[in-house]
Motif scaffolding. Structure first.
Motif, PDB file in Angstrom:
ATOM      1  N   LYS A 190       0.858  -1.193   0.000  1.00 33.05           N
ATOM      2  CA  LYS A 190       0.000   0.000   0.000  1.00 33.05           C
ATOM      3  C   LYS A 190       0.889   1.237   0.000  1.00 33.05           C
ATOM      4  CE  LYS A 190      -0.893  -0.221   4.955  1.00 33.05           C
ATOM      5  NZ  LYS A 190      -1.707  -0.944   5.860  1.00 33.05           N
ATOM      6  N   PRO A 191       0.366   2.368  -0.507  1.00 25.60           N
ATOM      7  CA  PRO A 191       1.189   3.575  -0.592  1.00 25.60           C
ATOM      8  C   PRO A 191       1.535   4.115   0.790  1.00 25.60           C
ATOM      9  CG  PRO A 191      -1.080   4.053  -1.218  1.00 25.60           C
ATOM     10  CD  PRO A 191      -0.978   2.571  -1.042  1.00 25.60           C
ATOM     11  N   ALA A 192       2.572   4.943   0.829  1.00 20.90           N
ATOM     12  CA  ALA A 192       3.035   5.513   2.096  1.00 20.90           C
ATOM     13  C   ALA A 192       1.926   6.347   2.733  1.00 20.90           C
ATOM     14  CB  ALA A 192       4.259   6.376   1.859  1.00 20.90           C
ATOM     15  N   GLU A 193       1.938   6.416   4.049  1.00 19.39           N
ATOM     16  CA  GLU A 193       0.939   7.153   4.807  1.00 19.39           C
ATOM     17  C   GLU A 193       0.894   8.615   4.364  1.00 19.39           C
ATOM     18  OE1 GLU A 193      -2.136   7.227   7.174  1.00 19.39           O
ATOM     19  OE2 GLU A 193      -0.872   5.433   7.208  1.00 19.39           O
ATOM     20  N   GLY A 194      -0.283   9.100   3.988  1.00 19.02           N
ATOM     21  CA  GLY A 194      -0.437  10.505   3.626  1.00 19.02           C
ATOM     22  C   GLY A 194      -0.101  10.835   2.188  1.00 19.02           C
ATOM     23  N   SER A 195       0.380   9.862   1.398  1.00 16.71           N
ATOM     24  CA  SER A 195       0.782  10.180   0.021  1.00 16.71           C
ATOM     25  C   SER A 195      -0.415  10.162  -0.928  1.00 16.71           C
ATOM     26  CB  SER A 195       1.843   9.201  -0.470  1.00 16.71           C
ATOM     27  OG  SER A 195       1.294   7.906  -0.572  1.00 16.71           O
ATOM     28  N   VAL A 196      -1.452   9.434  -0.579  1.00 13.12           N
ATOM     29  CA  VAL A 196      -2.627   9.353  -1.447  1.00 13.12           C
ATOM     30  C   VAL A 196      -3.767  10.110  -0.796  1.00 13.12           C
ATOM     31  CG1 VAL A 196      -4.314   7.808  -2.494  1.00 13.12           C
ATOM     32  CG2 VAL A 196      -1.923   7.131  -2.365  1.00 13.12           C
ATOM     33  N   LYS A 197      -4.322  11.087  -1.541  1.00 17.07           N
ATOM     34  CA  LYS A 197      -5.429  11.880  -1.006  1.00 17.07           C
ATOM     35  C   LYS A 197      -6.694  11.469  -1.732  1.00 17.07           C
ATOM     36  CE  LYS A 197      -6.379  16.334  -1.626  1.00 17.07           C
ATOM     37  NZ  LYS A 197      -5.768  17.412  -2.343  1.00 17.07           N
ATOM     38  N   LYS A 198      -7.722  11.102  -0.990  1.00 19.86           N
ATOM     39  CA  LYS A 198      -8.980  10.698  -1.612  1.00 19.86           C
ATOM     40  C   LYS A 198      -9.775  11.955  -1.908  1.00 19.86           C
ATOM     41  CE  LYS A 198     -12.153   6.829  -0.855  1.00 19.86           C
ATOM     42  NZ  LYS A 198     -13.162   7.000  -1.738  1.00 19.86           N
ATOM     43  N   ASP A 199     -10.001  12.221  -3.175  1.00 19.03           N
ATOM     44  CA  ASP A 199     -10.745  13.419  -3.543  1.00 19.03           C
ATOM     45  C   ASP A 199     -12.207  13.260  -3.157  1.00 19.03           C
ATOM     46  OD1 ASP A 199      -8.568  14.736  -4.551  1.00 19.03           O
ATOM     47  OD2 ASP A 199      -8.809  13.859  -6.561  1.00 19.03           O
ATOM     48  N   GLY A 200     -12.897  14.389  -3.025  1.00 22.20           N
ATOM     49  CA  GLY A 200     -14.306  14.358  -2.656  1.00 22.20           C
ATOM     50  C   GLY A 200     -15.132  13.732  -3.760  1.00 22.20           C
ATOM     51  N   LYS A 201     -16.404  13.409  -3.466  1.00 20.27           N
ATOM     52  CA  LYS A 201     -17.228  12.768  -4.479  1.00 20.27           C
ATOM     53  C   LYS A 201     -17.570  13.756  -5.589  1.00 20.27           C
ATOM     54  CE  LYS A 201     -21.195  13.392  -1.408  1.00 20.27           C
ATOM     55  NZ  LYS A 201     -22.216  12.714  -0.655  1.00 20.27           N
ATOM     56  N   ARG A 202     -17.459  13.284  -6.847  1.00 17.06           N
ATOM     57  CA  ARG A 202     -17.779  14.148  -7.981  1.00 17.06           C
ATOM     58  C   ARG A 202     -19.261  14.003  -8.269  1.00 17.06           C
ATOM     59  NH1 ARG A 202     -14.329  15.731 -11.958  1.00 17.06           N
ATOM     60  NH2 ARG A 202     -15.467  14.656 -13.574  1.00 17.06           N
ATOM     61  N   VAL A 203     -20.010  15.018  -7.866  1.00 11.28           N
ATOM     62  CA  VAL A 203     -21.462  14.948  -8.028  1.00 11.28           C
ATOM     63  C   VAL A 203     -21.887  15.704  -9.277  1.00 11.28           C
ATOM     64  CG1 VAL A 203     -21.902  14.702  -5.572  1.00 11.28           C
ATOM     65  CG2 VAL A 203     -21.842  16.964  -6.566  1.00 11.28           C
ATOM     66  N   GLY A 204     -23.048  15.343  -9.785  1.00  8.23           N
ATOM     67  CA  GLY A 204     -23.598  16.030 -10.956  1.00  8.23           C
ATOM     68  C   GLY A 204     -22.803  15.783 -12.212  1.00  8.23           C
ATOM     69  N   ARG A 205     -22.185  14.579 -12.372  1.00  9.95           N
ATOM     70  CA  ARG A 205     -21.380  14.293 -13.558  1.00  9.95           C
ATOM     71  C   ARG A 205     -22.009  13.154 -14.370  1.00  9.95           C
ATOM     72  NH1 ARG A 205     -19.927  18.407 -12.438  1.00  9.95           N
ATOM     73  NH2 ARG A 205     -17.853  19.295 -12.162  1.00  9.95           N
ATOM     74  N   GLY A 206     -23.336  13.156 -14.451  1.00 14.63           N
ATOM     75  CA  GLY A 206     -24.042  12.169 -15.275  1.00 14.63           C
ATOM     76  C   GLY A 206     -24.586  11.009 -14.472  1.00 14.63           C
ATOM     77  N   GLU A 207     -25.578  10.387 -15.051  1.00 14.10           N
ATOM     78  CA  GLU A 207     -26.269   9.289 -14.365  1.00 14.10           C
ATOM     79  C   GLU A 207     -25.365   8.092 -14.101  1.00 14.10           C
ATOM     80  OE1 GLU A 207     -29.346   9.182 -12.997  1.00 14.10           O
ATOM     81  OE2 GLU A 207     -29.268  11.310 -13.470  1.00 14.10           O
ATOM     82  N   GLY A 208     -24.412   7.850 -14.984  1.00 14.74           N
ATOM     83  CA  GLY A 208     -23.552   6.686 -14.835  1.00 14.74           C
ATOM     84  C   GLY A 208     -22.701   6.738 -13.568  1.00 14.74           C
ATOM     85  N   SER A 209     -22.482   7.934 -13.056  1.00 12.58           N
ATOM     86  CA  SER A 209     -21.643   8.053 -11.867  1.00 12.58           C
ATOM     87  C   SER A 209     -22.387   7.629 -10.598  1.00 12.58           C
ATOM     88  CB  SER A 209     -21.186   9.502 -11.692  1.00 12.58           C
ATOM     89  OG  SER A 209     -22.286  10.318 -11.331  1.00 12.58           O
ATOM     90  N   GLY A 210     -23.703   7.555 -10.690  1.00 11.77           N
ATOM     91  CA  GLY A 210     -24.491   7.228  -9.495  1.00 11.77           C
ATOM     92  C   GLY A 210     -24.838   8.473  -8.684  1.00 11.77           C
TER      93      GLY A 210
END
Length: 150
Positions: free
Chosen positions: A7-27
């Motif tokens: 797994k990547p080093a602690e703090g190196s990967v940032k989970k971006d916020g949910k991308r809303v309003g980007r089409g029905e396929g995104s859920g």
């Protein structure tokens, strides 16, 4: 270590916020997680600070009283023991004026200064500021100093 527990080093990967309003396929298309209708679903919505859903807000329920004089003069208080400390540290020699107080960080350039009577003054000082309390004036003169009101 093997491929199953990499797994990547602690703090190196940032989970971006949910991308809303980007089409029905995104859920998360359609209403973009805002629900149906109502002010909160609209763009540009922001509720006023202190808004309580139409109920009379606290800051309007509480009675107002008192008086604030817009012409008041506020003085920066400096006690005698503070002056004595500066003398002990060798920062003040024999005169205390606005320039000395400003460079020692006790008052601002444009502030009005009042000398207060807490503590005792042993040094002989010539103090020139805007105001003095009676006890401070007495203590400075008792120590052999001089009081000058600006």
């Amino acid at each position: 270590m093997d491929l199953s527990n990499l797994k990547p080093a602690e703090g190196s990967v940032k989970k971006d916020g949910k991308r809303v309003g980007r089409g029905e396929g995104s859920g998360k298309g359609g209403t973009a997680t805002r629900g149906h209708k109502g002010a909160k679903s609209r763009s540009g919505y922001s509720k006023k600070i202190g808004f309580e859903g139409g109920q009379m807000p606290l800051q309007r329920r509480v009675p107002k009283f008192g008086f604030n004089n817009r012409n008041r003069k506020e003085y920066q208080g400096i006690n005698l023991d503070t002056l004595q400390t500066l003398v002990d540290n060798g920062r003040i020699k024999d005169t205390v004026d606005m320039d000395v107080l400003v460079e020692n960080g006790l008052a601002g350039r444009n502030e009005l200064v009042k000398i207060l009577g807490r503590g005792e003054l042993k040094a002989k000082l010539k103090v020139s500021v805007h105001k003095f309390t009676a006890s401070a004036k007495e203590a400075i003169e008792a120590a052999g100093g001089e009081v000058v009101t600006l």
